[in-house]
Design an enzyme around this catalytic site. Structure first.
Site, PDB file in Angstrom:
ATOM      1  N   VAL A 130      -1.498  -0.504   3.990  1.00 55.59           N
ATOM      2  CA  VAL A 130      -0.102  -0.058   4.113  1.00 55.59           C
ATOM      3  C   VAL A 130       0.152   0.374   5.552  1.00 55.59           C
ATOM      4  O   VAL A 130      -0.574   1.210   6.088  1.00 55.59           O
ATOM      5  CB  VAL A 130       0.201   1.157   3.204  1.00 55.59           C
ATOM      6  N   LYS A 203       3.290  -1.759  -1.617  1.00 52.87           N
ATOM      7  CA  LYS A 203       2.834  -0.691  -0.712  1.00 52.87           C
ATOM      8  C   LYS A 203       3.280   0.675  -1.235  1.00 52.87           C
ATOM      9  O   LYS A 203       2.543   1.656  -1.145  1.00 52.87           O
ATOM     10  CB  LYS A 203       3.372  -0.932   0.696  1.00 52.87           C
TER      11      LYS A 203
END
Ligand SMILES: NC(=O)c1ccc[n+]([C@@H]2O[C@H](COP(=O)([O-])OP(=O)(O)OC[C@H]3O[C@@H](n4cnc5c(N)ncnc54)[C@H](OP(=O)(O)O)[C@@H]3O)[C@@H](O)[C@H]2O)c1
Length: 318
Positions: A130, A203
């Site tokens: 992420v 994410k």
């Protein structure tokens, strides 16, 4: 003492890992007493030019050359997609630590992977899954543990942020901005996972699971992409004092979670309004720390592809 790494995949991220490990091996050895060495690299095509020269590293097309090698203590996965799940579970079961940049896999199978790691007494690290190089997982997991995190708000997909930024500054429509993103290597040939919000949703699943200390599933996230945003929407927003951003939002109100990815009007004076192009940013609100913002480059592009595209864009006067 040497610590040997088996690298799965050697594309944009993997080739970066090879050169970074080489450049920083001395520093890591000074700091930890362990010298990292990439020993074996799994790819599909061993003859392909990867923009990096291989000195001691051995390229292979057989996963067993890494998974069955007792000399390799760490497996770094940079293949992407769901397929490498079997390799990761196998590596963990054989007592190897795993580092992965794979948000799809962690968002969908994170709990199983973490349980397998715990069962075999090894670690799984996924910071790059992420926000690219922006440290988000570490701060949420470790540095902010004394906080009750109540809000996450972020621009966590560089492709859509690039497209919306181009639509805002160049007054072009979605299709033209998408084409630019593809030519510059920011968007895939099939851009649906990015432009339909799925990448950002995956994410958000990872970030929300960590920040809110609970298991979050993709089906918990309301997802809306940016395909339907027009040049007119962007102009009206601008005239009203806003910019449009694809925002990932997570809220925890007394254990009740709200999770969404959607195009959002951001006031021009808000710090997130100034996060442009392929940059990412995450706003975190904790009860002790207050408001924090993490900002940086969320993605790297294939340099070779980007160089060729830059030439074609220059020839178009861009
Ligand atoms: N690019 C970014 O900015 C970025 C940022 C954060 C996280 N990530 C994540 O990092 C991961 C890798 O991304 P990337 O951009 O580096 O991808 P990429 O450039 O497409 O590289 C993928 C690599 O995996 C190899 N590969 C694919 N399928 C394989 C298979 N079945 N067996 C063996 N090798 C296989 C390919 O081998 P060949 O080269 O021989 O075809 C290639 O070297 C993804 O999970 C992505 O989401 C990327």
């Amino acid at each position: 003492m040497q610590i040997r790494i088996g690298l799965l995949g050697c594309g944009t991220v993997g080739a970066g890992v090879v050169s970074l490990v080489r450049r920083r091996a001395d520093r890591v050895a000074d700091m930890t007493g362990l010298r990292p060495i990439v020993k074996t690299i799994l790819v599909r095509d061993t003859q392909k030019d990867r923009g990096v020269s291989f000195i001691d590293e051995r390229l292979t097309t057989s996963p067993e050359d890494i998974l069955a090698d007792d000399d390799i203590q760490i497996v770094v996965e940079t293949i992407g997609g769901i397929e490498p799940k079997t390799y990761i579970l196998e590596a963990l079961s054989r007592g190897k630590h795993v580092v992965t940049a794979n948000k799809d896999l962690i968002a969908l199978h994170g709990p199983e992977i973490l349980q397998t790691a715990a069962a075999h007494g090894v670690s799984v690290l996924f910071e790059a899954a992420v926000g690219g190089a922006i440290p988000l997982v570490g701060p949420l997991k470790e540095n902010l543990t004394a906080n009750e995190v109540t809000d996450l708000k972020g621009i966590i997909n560089g492709t859509t942020n690039f497209i919306l930024s181009q639509m805002t500054t160049r007054h072009i429509d979605f299709a033209e901005a998408l084409q630019m993103a593809q030519e510059l290597g920011y968007a895939e040939a099939d851009p649906s996972s990015d432009v339909d919000g799925l990448d950002a949703a995956r994410k958000l699943v990872i970030l929300a699971s960590i920040a809110f200390h609970t298991e979050v599933h993709l089906s918990d996230v309301r997802v809306e992409g940016i395909r339907h945003i027009t040049a007119t929407d962007v102009r009206y927003a601008d005239e009203a004092g806003y910019v449009i951003k694809l925002l990932a939002v997570g809220r925890d109100r007394d254990g009740e979670l709200t999770l969404a990815v959607r195009p959002t009007l951001i006031p021009k004076n808000h710090p997130l309004a100034h996060v442009s192009d392929a940059y990412n940013a995450l706003f975190v609100r904790g009860d002790a720390a207050g408001d924090l913002m993490f900002f940086g480059r969320g993605a790297v592009v294939c340099r070779q592809r980007a160089r060729l595209s830059a030439i074609s864009l220059r020839s178009c006067g861009i």
